[in-house]
Design a protein around this motif. Structure first.
Motif, PDB file in Angstrom:
ATOM      1  N   GLU A 129      52.019  43.800  42.145  1.00 50.64           N
ATOM      2  CA  GLU A 129      53.084  43.500  41.190  1.00 50.64           C
ATOM      3  C   GLU A 129      52.542  42.979  39.864  1.00 50.64           C
ATOM      4  N   LYS A 183      50.836  42.806  36.071  1.00 47.15           N
ATOM      5  CA  LYS A 183      51.049  43.497  34.804  1.00 47.15           C
ATOM      6  C   LYS A 183      49.828  43.309  33.913  1.00 47.15           C
ATOM      7  N   GLU A 184      49.725  44.167  32.914  1.00 47.69           N
ATOM      8  CA  GLU A 184      48.590  44.118  31.997  1.00 47.69           C
ATOM      9  C   GLU A 184      48.425  42.740  31.369  1.00 47.69           C
ATOM     10  N   HIS A 189      49.039  39.923  32.488  1.00 42.20           N
ATOM     11  CA  HIS A 189      48.592  38.877  33.418  1.00 42.20           C
ATOM     12  C   HIS A 189      47.086  38.622  33.294  1.00 42.20           C
ATOM     13  N   LEU A 197      46.220  47.081  39.163  1.00 37.14           N
ATOM     14  CA  LEU A 197      47.392  47.346  38.336  1.00 37.14           C
ATOM     15  C   LEU A 197      47.757  48.828  38.376  1.00 37.14           C
ATOM     16  N   ARG A 229      49.029  49.862  41.841  1.00 32.68           N
ATOM     17  CA  ARG A 229      50.164  49.046  42.276  1.00 32.68           C
ATOM     18  C   ARG A 229      49.990  48.532  43.705  1.00 32.68           C
TER      19      ARG A 229
END
Length: 454
Positions: free
Chosen positions: A370, A372-373, A375, A416, A419
């Motif tokens: 979960e 995201k870039e 993060h 990422l 996923r």
């Protein structure tokens, strides 16, 4: 185990049992003490240790003799020696092994330190899960006491000193010197920053020397054989003595090895620890315990001494080596370490108390698919903030985080893109995912674990 290297600390190593008092004496044990008590002045012993370049083996590498010099000249009153055997950091087990190999080497080392700083009591601070080791130390200190080597008027001199074994109530933070002093005193064990050093104001506000157990175990050899002998044991000019290397993880022969300071990491792993198991290849190594950075395989030829590692942007730490193979998810490994650090924080300062759960949550998101870039940048920024914490706890915890992003960012990004964890790890438990989160400016914050129904 037979090791083709000078064995000083492990000279009396036997399979499955500690060396006895008689075995230690037969191998030259307590000769340094007999040649010192009543025959050398405390200053002479201090000068020998200063000349030996002995540096602390507990992680920081501070010169032992310089620490002893911190006791105020002319101080009148009790002085103490605290032997740090807390060893709560993941991957670190050298002190446990050393106690079980040669307890009287440790006892003689404590005595020599106490004589040099004119201490009257030593406290062995030992982690609670080392109960068998605590019992062993209590038994062997009584043997030394019965032989006239502990207690009143040792060897017929006016030097009196005894050793007490103190069992920690737990928590990793108690391994920090000032927190350890507070723990022994029955106070909240948060570190003390600023103000006088423990050598000036330590246990019960008296001068106290806090040294790692391995550090003190080097003293009998140094005092007996001299500083030049000790320095000659190392492979590098900036090193001195031998070092205990705890080797664990994906390696053929995990164990604790005594090897020369300055030996290349690659030699430790492939000539002494047996190399990788069949079908395995090294991806990364943590060289000095959980609070040191990940090292990629290309850095394995670095000499394992304090200065060489620092120059390369690494840390020797406790020389507790953890090996990760090509099938290990380093995001998951880092998350595992941060779970530990988050649990063990004393909660005294904001960068540590808030930063660690924040990074843990973001790593959980990435590992569960979960992430995201943004993060990645958020984790990097918070790890840098953690380096401004009150004590060394959070900066140490930040080391594996920052090195993950420095050397293995592509692996983070693969989480990422796919996923999910590309290594097939199951998603970690996400506190707050099923029971609600508190929306804040930087994203969702998980509910407190003690209130989470997951």
């Amino acid at each position: 185990m037979q090791v083709d290297a000078p064995q000083v600390l492990f000279k009396n190593r036997h399979l499955g049992r500690p060396a006895t008092f008689d075995e230690y004496r037969a191998g030259g044990g307590y000769e340094a003490l007999y040649a010192t008590i009543g025959k050398r002045t405390p200053q002479e012993v201090l000068d020998i240790v200063l000349a030996s370049d002995l540096r602390g083996r507990g992680g920081a590498g501070f010169p032992a003799g310089r620490k002893w010099q911190g006791i105020p000249a002319g101080y009148v009153g009790p002085r103490y020696v605290v032997v740090n055997t807390d060893e709560m950091e993941p991957g670190t087990f050298k002190d446990r092994v050393l106690v079980n190999v040669d307890p009287h080497l440790v006892i003689e080392g404590i005595l020599l330190c106490a004589y040099a700083v004119s201490a009257t009591l030593g406290v062995c601070f030992i982690r609670p899960s080392y109960e068998a080791d605590a019992v062993l130390l209590e038994r062997e200190t009584q043997v030394a006491r019965d032989k006239g080597l502990l207690g009143k008027n040792i060897l017929g001199t006016d030097f009196s000193f005894d050793i007490h074994v103190h069992r920690s109530a737990g928590r990793y933070i108690c391994g920090e010197a000032s927190a350890q002093i507070k723990a022994i005193s029955g106070l909240r064990p948060n570190p003390r920053k600023g103000g006088p050093r423990t050598s000036v104001k330590g246990l019960w506000d008296c001068p106290t020397i806090v040294n790692n157990l391995e550090t003190l175990a080097n003293l009998p050899g140094i005092v007996k054989n001299g500083p030049d002998w000790f320095k000659s044991l190392a492979r590098t000019p900036t090193g001195a003595g031998t070092k205990l290397f705890s080797v664990s993880g994906r390696i053929a022969k995990p164990d604790c090895y005594e090897l020369p300071m300055g030996i290349p990491l690659r030699e430790i792993l492939f000539e002494h620890a047996g190399g990788m198991p069949p079908g395995r290849a090294i991806k990364a190594v943590i060289p000095g315990g959980a609070s040191t950075p990940f090292m990629p395989e290309r850095l394995l030829d670095l000499p394992m001494d304090f200065d060489a590692m620092k120059k390369a942007g690494q840390r020797l730490g406790t020389a507790s080596i953890m090996v990760f193979d090509q099938n290990t998810c380093l995001v998951g490994a880092t998350l595992n370490l941060i779970e530990f650090f988050t649990r063990e924080s004393c909660g005294w300062c904001t960068p540590c108390r808030e930063g660690l759960p924040y990074v843990r949550h973001l790593l959980r998101l990435i590992e569960s698919g979960e992430g995201k870039e943004e993060h990645i940048g958020m984790i990097r920024d918070m790890a840098k903030v953690m380096q401004s914490a009150y004590c060394a706890f959070a900066p140490g915890a930040a080391e594996p985080i920052l090195s993950l992003l420095t050397h293995f960012e592509a692996e983070v990004r693969e989480h990422l893109h796919q996923r999910k964890c590309p290594f097939g790890n199951p998603p970690p438990a996400m506190h707050g995912k099923a029971c609600g989160t508190r929306p804040v400016a930087f994203g969702p914050t998980p509910c407190p674990e003690d209130q989470c129904p997951i």
